[in-house]
Design a protein around this motif. Structure first.
Motif, PDB file in Angstrom:
ATOM      1  N   ASP A   1      -2.256  -8.219   1.699  1.00 25.35           N
ATOM      2  CA  ASP A   1      -3.488  -7.499   2.006  1.00 25.35           C
ATOM      3  C   ASP A   1      -4.595  -8.086   1.138  1.00 25.35           C
ATOM      4  O   ASP A   1      -4.631  -7.844  -0.075  1.00 25.35           O
ATOM      5  N   PRO A   2      -5.518  -8.879   1.723  1.00 29.03           N
ATOM      6  CA  PRO A   2      -6.552  -9.545   0.928  1.00 29.03           C
ATOM      7  C   PRO A   2      -7.421  -8.598   0.104  1.00 29.03           C
ATOM      8  O   PRO A   2      -8.068  -9.029  -0.857  1.00 29.03           O
ATOM      9  N   SER A   3      -7.441  -7.309   0.441  1.00 25.20           N
ATOM     10  CA  SER A   3      -8.246  -6.361  -0.327  1.00 25.20           C
ATOM     11  C   SER A   3      -7.514  -5.800  -1.542  1.00 25.20           C
ATOM     12  O   SER A   3      -8.089  -5.044  -2.322  1.00 25.20           O
ATOM     13  N   SER A   4      -6.235  -6.158  -1.703  1.00 22.64           N
ATOM     14  CA  SER A   4      -5.436  -5.621  -2.809  1.00 22.64           C
ATOM     15  C   SER A   4      -5.930  -6.149  -4.151  1.00 22.64           C
ATOM     16  O   SER A   4      -6.294  -7.323  -4.272  1.00 22.64           O
ATOM     17  N   PRO A   5      -5.901  -5.314  -5.197  1.00 25.39           N
ATOM     18  CA  PRO A   5      -6.248  -5.785  -6.548  1.00 25.39           C
ATOM     19  C   PRO A   5      -5.106  -6.538  -7.218  1.00 25.39           C
ATOM     20  O   PRO A   5      -5.304  -7.118  -8.287  1.00 25.39           O
ATOM     21  N   PHE A   6      -3.919  -6.540  -6.595  1.00 22.21           N
ATOM     22  CA  PHE A   6      -2.732  -7.132  -7.214  1.00 22.21           C
ATOM     23  C   PHE A   6      -2.499  -8.554  -6.709  1.00 22.21           C
ATOM     24  O   PHE A   6      -2.419  -8.782  -5.501  1.00 22.21           O
ATOM     25  N   SER A   7      -2.377  -9.488  -7.622  1.00 19.64           N
ATOM     26  CA  SER A   7      -2.092 -10.877  -7.247  1.00 19.64           C
ATOM     27  C   SER A   7      -0.597 -11.128  -7.121  1.00 19.64           C
ATOM     28  O   SER A   7      -0.173 -12.056  -6.414  1.00 19.64           O
ATOM     29  N   SER A   8       0.211 -10.314  -7.788  1.00 17.07           N
ATOM     30  CA  SER A   8       1.664 -10.496  -7.765  1.00 17.07           C
ATOM     31  C   SER A   8       2.320  -9.253  -8.332  1.00 17.07           C
ATOM     32  O   SER A   8       1.687  -8.443  -9.011  1.00 17.07           O
ATOM     33  N   PHE A   9       3.629  -9.114  -8.062  1.00 17.27           N
ATOM     34  CA  PHE A   9       4.434  -8.048  -8.637  1.00 17.27           C
ATOM     35  C   PHE A   9       5.603  -8.655  -9.402  1.00 17.27           C
ATOM     36  O   PHE A   9       6.193  -9.652  -8.962  1.00 17.27           O
ATOM     37  N   GLN A  10       5.948  -8.064 -10.535  1.00 18.22           N
ATOM     38  CA  GLN A  10       7.190  -8.456 -11.188  1.00 18.22           C
ATOM     39  C   GLN A  10       8.358  -7.928 -10.371  1.00 18.22           C
ATOM     40  O   GLN A  10       8.198  -7.084  -9.492  1.00 18.22           O
ATOM     41  N   ASN A  11       9.567  -8.411 -10.676  1.00 16.95           N
ATOM     42  CA  ASN A  11      10.687  -8.263  -9.739  1.00 16.95           C
ATOM     43  C   ASN A  11      11.351  -6.891  -9.725  1.00 16.95           C
ATOM     44  O   ASN A  11      12.071  -6.584  -8.778  1.00 16.95           O
ATOM     45  N   SER A  12      11.156  -6.066 -10.757  1.00 18.23           N
ATOM     46  CA  SER A  12      11.871  -4.796 -10.835  1.00 18.23           C
ATOM     47  C   SER A  12      10.901  -3.633 -10.960  1.00 18.23           C
ATOM     48  O   SER A  12       9.824  -3.767 -11.563  1.00 18.23           O
ATOM     49  N   VAL A  13      11.282  -2.488 -10.401  1.00 14.79           N
ATOM     50  CA  VAL A  13      10.468  -1.276 -10.449  1.00 14.79           C
ATOM     51  C   VAL A  13      11.314  -0.127 -10.984  1.00 14.79           C
ATOM     52  O   VAL A  13      12.512  -0.272 -11.205  1.00 14.79           O
ATOM     53  N   SER A  14      10.673   1.053 -11.144  1.00 15.41           N
ATOM     54  CA  SER A  14      11.386   2.259 -11.571  1.00 15.41           C
ATOM     55  C   SER A  14      10.977   3.407 -10.660  1.00 15.41           C
ATOM     56  O   SER A  14       9.792   3.734 -10.558  1.00 15.41           O
ATOM     57  N   LEU A  15      11.957   4.025  -9.994  1.00  9.07           N
ATOM     58  CA  LEU A  15      11.734   5.130  -9.074  1.00  9.07           C
ATOM     59  C   LEU A  15      12.218   6.425  -9.711  1.00  9.07           C
ATOM     60  O   LEU A  15      13.358   6.507 -10.177  1.00  9.07           O
ATOM     61  N   THR A  16      11.367   7.467  -9.711  1.00  4.18           N
ATOM     62  CA  THR A  16      11.750   8.751 -10.282  1.00  4.18           C
ATOM     63  C   THR A  16      12.251   9.698  -9.187  1.00  4.18           C
ATOM     64  O   THR A  16      12.055   9.458  -7.993  1.00  4.18           O
ATOM     65  N   ASP A  17      12.854  10.816  -9.606  1.00  2.00           N
ATOM     66  CA  ASP A  17      13.336  11.801  -8.641  1.00  2.00           C
ATOM     67  C   ASP A  17      12.189  12.509  -7.925  1.00  2.00           C
ATOM     68  O   ASP A  17      12.386  13.090  -6.852  1.00  2.00           O
TER      69      ASP A  17
END
Length: 392
Positions: free
Chosen positions: A217-233
């Motif tokens: 999405d060209p309007s996104s402020p993010f150029s990249s994401f690191q490979n791991s995330v954290s999901l909460t309950d």
């Protein structure tokens, strides 16, 4: 939480000695897992100096020990732990390879699963309160996010990326799992391999996009994401991202809004380490970074402010007396990714030296920084385990 004077040593590894651990054991590259009840577990890459023996350490409150070992020459990956004392961890080069478990409630252990059929690796395994487990299954050049619920209850659901021609994704990264049997993580688009999303998927394989990079999405402020995330309950997802404007940051999203936890534009942060953040149900996020003074540190933030959990050169309680988070040279002092529970307690490990001589190595200490307790002054009050605490 105020983490000042809140550290308690759980275990220390060293070549010549150890605390709650046999000498010449190692967990230096492993990330700890902390349950909401304050129990902590970590995988052991070497137990007692035997390079063919791996293990699982379990403890809390300044006590603990290896509760499971395997001397067959296997390789162990990071573990996950729930409040019931069920730990899961992948083993490679084992007989057979697969996802293994240790159950503290009855001391049982063994192979949990080596399915789906044809899978050869089980990455990022996490166990939830119901005992369900999710992981990334690897096949020949392909991956799927899978959750497992025992052989008798429809055991698997999978987002068959690479296995299903109609999938919009061609590559999946390490997932995170919660009590609602949701799986979240980073995924690369089939239509553009440079384009990445952070998505969350339910047990039917229906997925929702939480964030996209600028290639998607060209309007996104993010150029990249690191490979791991954290999901909460509660459905919050924490992730690290590069910014189109420059620098990087740690962020938390509920799917509709994105909260900035920290960025390298802040005076407190000069860089963010390439390790996954960890979030709890209350929106607290713990992460590794280098502070504004150039010192390695562990931070907790909520979008309103940042607090330090531990910093390079800090004085800390150990079984050998007052020690310091330090190295004999400029090497990294923290290992793996820190973990946070719903009470705000943080588990992490750091290299140790005497307080007055960083040329003497005391090995690596596993600590809990309690966000939920009040601690007395003075290292002596807690005995060998560190600080003494009142009732939380």
């Amino acid at each position: 939480p105020d983490y000042s004077n809140s550290l308690e040593l759980q275990m220390r590894s060293n070549i010549v000695d150890g605390y709650n651990l046999p000498p010449n054991s190692s967990f230096n590259s492993k990330s700890p897992a902390i349950a909401d009840n304050g129990t902590v577990a970590v995988s052991l890459g070497i137990v007692g100096g035997d390079v063919n023996t791996v293990g699982l350490w379990l403890g809390g409150g300044g006590a603990g020990s290896p509760v499971w070992t395997d001397g067959g020459g296997a390789f162990i990956s990071d573990c996950s732990l729930n409040d019931a004392g069920l730990a899961v961890f992948p083993l490679g080069f084992a007989i057979p390879d697969g996802l293994y478990f240790y159950d503290a409630s009855n001391g049982s252990s063994g192979l949990l699963t080596n399915k789906p059929l044809g899978s050869s690796a089980w990455t990022g395994a996490e166990v939830n309160a119901a005992g369900q487990t999710a992981f990334r299954a690897s096949f020949t050049g392909q991956h799927a996010w899978v959750s497992y619920d025992g052989e008798t209850n429809p055991p698997f659901h999978a987002l068959e990326v690479g296995l299903e021609p109609s999938s919009p994704y061609w590559y999946l990264y390490t997932p995170s799992f919660n009590d609602q049997r949701l799986i979240a993580g980073k995924a690369s688009l089939a239509a553009n391999h440079d384009a990445d999303r952070i998505i969350v998927c339910d047990a039917l394989g229906d997925c929702t996009v939480l964030a996209e990079d600028a290639d998607a999405d060209p309007s996104s402020p993010f150029s990249s994401f690191q490979n791991s995330v954290s999901l909460t309950d509660t459905g919050l997802v924490a992730f690290n991202a590069g910014l189109v404007s420059g620098g990087s940051g740690v962020f938390l999203t509920d799917g509709s809004a994105v909260t900035t936890i920290a960025t390298t534009a802040m005076p407190e942060i000069s860089s963010i380490d390439y390790f996954a953040p960890s979030a709890n149900d209350h929106g607290l996020v713990v992460f590794r970074a280098v502070d504004g003074a150039g010192l390695m540190a562990i931070f907790v933030g909520d979008g309103q402010g940042l607090v330090k959990v531990a910093t390079e050169h800090d004085l800390v309680p150990t079984d050998l007396g007052e020690g310091r988070i330090d190295q004999h040279d400029s090497s990294v002092v923290f290992g793996g990714a820190p973990d946070i529970n719903d009470a705000g307690d943080v588990a992490f490990h750091a290299t140790l030296t005497p307080a007055d001589n960083n040329q003497v190595e005391w090995g690596t200490g596993l600590f809990i920084a309690y966000g939920s307790r009040i601690f007395a002054d003075g290292f002596e009050s807690g005995g060998a385990g560190g600080w003494s605490s009142t009732t939380p």
